[in-house]
Enzyme design. Structure first.
Site, short mmCIF file in Angstrom:
data_model
loop_
_atom_site.label_atom_id
_atom_site.label_comp_id
_atom_site.label_asym_id
_atom_site.label_seq_id
_atom_site.Cartn_x
_atom_site.Cartn_y
_atom_site.Cartn_z
N ARG A 224 0.86 -1.18 0.00
CA ARG A 224 0.00 0.00 0.00
C ARG A 224 0.89 1.24 0.00
O ARG A 224 1.91 1.27 0.71
CB ARG A 224 -0.88 0.03 1.25
N GLU A 253 -3.55 7.26 -5.01
CA GLU A 253 -3.86 6.67 -6.32
C GLU A 253 -5.15 7.24 -6.90
O GLU A 253 -6.07 7.50 -6.14
CB GLU A 253 -3.98 5.14 -6.16
N HIS A 271 -0.87 -0.05 -9.80
CA HIS A 271 -1.51 -0.97 -8.85
C HIS A 271 -2.07 -2.19 -9.59
O HIS A 271 -3.27 -2.48 -9.51
CB HIS A 271 -2.60 -0.25 -8.05
C1 8YV Z 1 -6.73 -5.11 -5.99
C2 8YV Z 1 -5.28 -5.20 -3.89
O1 8YV Z 1 -6.29 -4.47 -7.13
O2 8YV Z 1 -6.17 -7.21 -3.06
C3 8YV Z 1 -5.73 -6.11 -2.81
O3 8YV Z 1 -5.61 -5.71 -1.64
O4 8YV Z 1 -4.72 -4.21 -3.64
C4 8YV Z 1 -5.50 -5.58 -5.31
O5 8YV Z 1 -5.46 -6.96 -5.48
C5 8YV Z 1 -7.63 -4.20 -5.26
O6 8YV Z 1 -8.12 -4.75 -4.08
C6 8YV Z 1 -8.82 -3.85 -6.13
O7 8YV Z 1 -9.47 -2.81 -5.58
#
Ligand code: 8YV
Length: 307
Positions: A224, A253, A271
């Site tokens: 993150r 983001e 991301h």
């Molecule tokens: C996804 C992510 O792109 O799973 C997660 O925590 O950061 C990614 O796999 C995201 O959740 C989609 O919103």
């Protein structure tokens, strides 16, 4: 059970929610009382369900999160209100770990920069680009040795890397434990951030940790953006106090600090850690399995810790 979609989701997940559950998308603004019957919210880490939204959905009983990270949903408040929360662990470990390896190799070997070099016509004009850094055998520190961190470590084993890690407490693994993020950073060529998001990991990669990494080392972040002090990171990269960075996540983001866009020593991806059709399908299936289970018997397949 009345299901709503909170924020954008994968098109195939949105279609399944609409066709199988008659789910409506929650508008950004709505009149009090308009969604009083909503019992289940399906969302993702991009938007989530915070305390303010929970207070406006009085019948809410479950938040079904697409994604392993659920830092945008207030789990403490959910628990207080008797709302359960699920996420999609395990199914994305391989792809996020593959992304981490891709970023390590790219930034250390300068692949994206070399691609730009060739496309600009610099090869015939200026000869070979500057020498890069060796990945095989490099010292790699993993900050956050959870499921994804371990998947990264296993891949790095194959590269003969010297692996160390920092977690809140040591694990029973054949890798060296460092007692703090700064101690980990001081001893590695690459620091890979694989922690979960949220207040506990905010700015874990601080200015001090970035200083400890130093001008010969690289930072890779597939976790993150909030886990890194981005202002300190940009300042170190611009000032040449860090060799380079491979970044898949950012503080705000989809906005990326402008100063990074012109730096050849930085690889920037939007991301996309879990972003393959196979993995996003698997995440979608697990999201729908959690939803179906909750509708059937009020339990979840993969509840988050503490929920
Ligand atoms: C996804 C992510 O792109 O799973 C997660 O925590 O950061 C990614 O796999 C995201 O959740 C989609 O919103």
């Amino acid at each position: 059970m009345t299901v709503v979609q909170v924020g954008p989701l994968m098109p195939f997940l949105e279609s399944a929610l609409a066709s199988d559950y008659a789910a409506r998308r929650l508008p950004d603004t709505f009149a009090d009382g308009a969604f009083d019957d909503v019992t289940i919210a399906v969302t993702s880490g991009r938007v989530g369900v915070g305390a303010a939204l929970m207070s406006r959905l009085p019948a809410l009983r479950a938040v079904i999160n697409f994604g392993v990270g659920y830092d945008t949903t207030d789990v403490a408040e959910a628990t207080r209100r008797g709302i359960v929360v699920s996420n999609t662990p395990d199914v994305l470990d391989d792809c996020v770990a593959d992304t981490a390896l891709g970023l390590i190799i790219d930034v250390m070997r300068g692949l994206s920069a070399a691609d730009r070099y060739v496309r600009r016509g610099d090869w015939p004009a200026h000869g070979n680009p500057p020498l890069a850094r060796k990945v095989s055998g490099a010292r790699v520190g993993i900050l956050g040795l959870g499921r994804i961190g371990l998947a990264i470590a296993r891949r790095l084993d194959g590269f003969g890397c010297d692996i160390s890690y920092h977690n809140r407490s040591p694990r029973d693994v054949p890798y060296r434990y460092a007692p703090s993020p700064a101690a980990l950073a001081a001893d590695v060529d690459v620091l890979v951030v694989a922690v979960s998001g949220g207040p506990n990991t905010r700015h874990l990669v601080s200015a001090e940790v970035i200083d400890a990494l130093g001008a010969d080392a690289f930072l890779v972040n597939v976790a993150r953006g909030s886990a890194v002090d981005e202002t300190a990171l940009v300042s170190a990269l611009v000032g040449g106090r860090l060799a380079g960075a491979g970044l898949d996540t950012f503080a705000d983001e989809p906005h990326v600090p402008a100063a990074l866009l012109t730096l050849d020593r930085v690889v920037l991806t939007p991301h996309l850690g879990s972003g393959t059709s196979e993995t996003r399908r698997a995440m979608s299936d697990l999201t729908l399995a959690n939803l179906a289970r909750f509708v059937k018997d009020g339990t979840l397949v993969t509840p988050v810790a503490g929920s």
